[in-house]
Design an enzyme around this catalytic site. Structure first.
Site, PDB file in Angstrom:
ATOM      1  N   ASP A 201       0.837  -1.202   0.000  1.00 18.65           N
ATOM      2  CA  ASP A 201       0.000   0.000   0.000  1.00 18.65           C
ATOM      3  C   ASP A 201       0.877   1.259   0.000  1.00 18.65           C
ATOM      4  O   ASP A 201       2.102   1.153   0.031  1.00 18.65           O
ATOM      5  CB  ASP A 201      -0.912  -0.046   1.243  1.00 18.65           C
ATOM      6  CG  ASP A 201      -2.242   0.640   1.019  1.00 18.65           C
ATOM      7  OD1 ASP A 201      -2.368   1.417   0.059  1.00 18.65           O
ATOM      8  OD2 ASP A 201      -3.168   0.417   1.828  1.00 18.65           O
ATOM      9  N   ASP A 269     -10.222   3.387  -3.419  1.00 21.12           N
ATOM     10  CA  ASP A 269     -10.948   2.194  -2.961  1.00 21.12           C
ATOM     11  C   ASP A 269     -12.345   2.108  -3.555  1.00 21.12           C
ATOM     12  O   ASP A 269     -13.076   3.102  -3.627  1.00 21.12           O
ATOM     13  CB  ASP A 269     -11.076   2.205  -1.434  1.00 21.12           C
ATOM     14  CG  ASP A 269      -9.752   1.893  -0.763  1.00 21.12           C
ATOM     15  OD1 ASP A 269      -8.710   1.929  -1.440  1.00 21.12           O
ATOM     16  OD2 ASP A 269      -9.770   1.627   0.448  1.00 21.12           O
TER      17      ASP A 269
HETATM   18  C1  GAL Z   1      -6.157   1.196   1.500  1.00 21.85           C
HETATM   19  C2  GAL Z   1      -6.270   0.150   0.407  1.00 21.85           C
HETATM   20  C3  GAL Z   1      -7.353  -0.812   0.791  1.00 21.85           C
HETATM   21  C4  GAL Z   1      -7.010  -1.450   2.120  1.00 21.85           C
HETATM   22  C5  GAL Z   1      -6.755  -0.380   3.178  1.00 21.85           C
HETATM   23  C6  GAL Z   1      -6.224  -0.953   4.461  1.00 21.85           C
HETATM   24  O1  GAL Z   1      -5.153   2.089   1.183  1.00 21.85           O
HETATM   25  O2  GAL Z   1      -6.555   0.776  -0.812  1.00 21.85           O
HETATM   26  O3  GAL Z   1      -7.500  -1.791  -0.202  1.00 21.85           O
HETATM   27  O4  GAL Z   1      -5.873  -2.250   1.959  1.00 21.85           O
HETATM   28  O5  GAL Z   1      -5.833   0.570   2.717  1.00 21.85           O
HETATM   29  O6  GAL Z   1      -5.943   0.021   5.412  1.00 21.85           O
END
Ligand code: GAL
Length: 452
Positions: A201, A269
């Site tokens: 991430d 997301d």
């Molecule tokens: C976001 C990511 C999500 C999930 C989340 C967890 O940045 O896009 O898919 O992994 O973090 O905190």
């Protein structure tokens, strides 16, 4: 535009696609990130003000001169990953050994493993909040009493692969340790645990507009160098680990992602709504040319089963992800799956299209007489090449509609008679055209081959 050509949202041939900076800035809506989103919108507004003066003269920070042309050659991800990820169903709550093993059992008992879903991936919140005294990542002992390796071993014994989540910055989005400065050590730890898939991430990375915000809203955010560092670390870790990049489409990642990872998220997301998935799919249509064996556009984890979509929309969700050659990661409570959802997920013919060895993603085509695609809006007509034919997707994006096209208008086909079979209804036929009456947001996916 001539018939038989792919269409971009501007109605030109597809190589004219303009990479938009704002893929889906407003849909960053996972529960964990809602607060961060509000905060980050402030950065976004600042960016708008700053970008006008900075755009031309922006200088990359030092450390960015790593070999950008180097390709990721890890032999993995020759077709999009199929599996499960716990995030869309409750965020942090299911990042535990118990939950992981329950999912493993359900993937098997529901026939999902046999259908091809092999990766069981645990997202954010599995780790302890602090590294140990030697700087190693540690699993939260209350969530993983026997550690990660014990669970990975069990998952492997069940014939599945095991994935974990981490972050390129100093912290994950939920505030657990990130890998920045620890890449080599972390990659070795993952290999020693038997990890097969690593989602990396991009929270808390330095931002071109300053600081290390939870999410950097600057399109010039500097993610490349951090992903290169992790790519090298994983390559040297002594175990094949699929590298799934998650920096939400920053820096037009689709144009360079294949040299760095096996897949790259191209949007913020996904939310549990039709409009969110439609927006992501519409943007993915413009990135089709970047998908190939070894590296795919990642449209984000599925929302099917989570209550925000009706059956037609669930069909379109999985259908679009499949033909766009996205990884398909189920993101719902498997113990509560409706039969209709399970049937969509296990659709053999659809999965075969997603897993086709050619690895080319479908995009828009414009049948003669139909209006041109509009930027950012989901268009009904999709097509793409397969190793043994052509796939056509029809999606009733703007409400109930009869969607029709001549095979002569489809790139890769032409005049004459073609055989077709539709994956959701099982209907087949031979002819020169197709017309389908679809309920709102429903989808049909046709495999088309030469009539003998
Ligand atoms: C976001 C990511 C999500 C999930 C989340 C967890 O940045 O896009 O898919 O992994 O973090 O905190």
């Amino acid at each position: 535009m001539n018939s038989g050509e792919y269409a971009s949202a501007t109605g030109q041939a597809d190589n004219g696609y303009i990479c938009r900076w704002n893929v889906a800035e407003s849909s960053f809506l996972s529960p964990q990130n809602a607060k961060a989103h509000r905060k980050s919108m402030k950065h976004f507004v600042l960016f708008i003000a700053a970008s006008a003066i900075q755009n031309a003269g922006y200088a990359a920070p030092t450390g960015q001169d790593e070999p950008l042309t180097k390709r990721l050659e890890n032999g993995l991800g020759r077709t999009p990953a199929l599996g499960y990820n716990n995030w869309n169903n409750g965020g942090c709550t299911h990042a535990t050994a118990d939950a992981a093993l329950k999912v493993a059992n359900l993937l098997i008992s529901l026939g999902l493993k046999d259908a091809g879903y092999q990766y069981l991936n645990i997202d954010d919140c599995w780790a302890s909040k602090a590294r140990n005294s030697t700087g190693h990542l540690v699993a939260d002992p209350s969530k993983w009493p026997q550690g990660i390796k014990a669970v990975a071993d069990k998952v492997h014994d069940m014939g599945l692969k095991f994935g974990l989540y981490g972050d390129a910055g100093i912290m994950t989005c939920a505030g657990y340790p990130g890998s920045q400065g620890h890449e080599v050590q972390d990659a070795k730890t993952l290999a020693s645990w038997g990890i097969d898939y690593w989602k990396h991430d991009a929270c808390y990375l330095p931002c071109a507009t300053g600081g290390t915000p939870p999410q950097c809203w600057d399109s010039r955010s500097i993610t490349k160098e951090y992903y290169a560092t992790m790519r090298e670390a994983l390559a040297g870790a002594g175990r094949p680990i699929l590298f799934s990049m998650c920096q939400w489409g920053r820096d037009s990642v689709w144009t360079w992602g294949k040299d760095y990872g096996n897949s790259w998220r191209m949007s913020n997301d996904i939310a549990n709504t039709w409009s969110s998935l439609a927006e992501i799919a519409a943007n993915a249509a413009g990135m089709a040319q970047y998908a190939a064996p070894g590296g795919f556009n990642d449209l984000d984890m599925l929302q099917v089963g989570n209550g925000g979509l009706n059956e037609n929309e669930e069909r379109a969700h999985v259908g679009l992800w499949a033909i766009a050659k996205s990884p398909i990661l189920i993101g719902t409570d498997l113990s509560k799956l409706k039969q209709s959802t399970l049937n969509i997920l296990k659709n053999k013919a659809l999965i075969a299209i997603n897993q086709d060895s050619l690895g080319k993603a479908a995009t828009y085509f414009r049948p003669s007489g139909k209006p041109a695609p509009v930027n950012g809006r989901l268009y009904p007509y999709w097509a793409g090449p397969l190793s043994d034919g052509v796939v056509v997707g029809l999606v009733a994006s703007d409400g109930a509609a009869t969607l029709a096209f001549n095979f002569a208008d489809v790139p890769g086909l032409g005049s004459g008679s073609w055989n077709w079979s539709e994956v959701f209804t099982g209907t087949t036929g031979t002819g020169t055209s197709i017309s389908a009456a679809l309920a709102s947001h429903d989808m049909r996916v046709y495999k088309i081959t030469k009539a003998t």
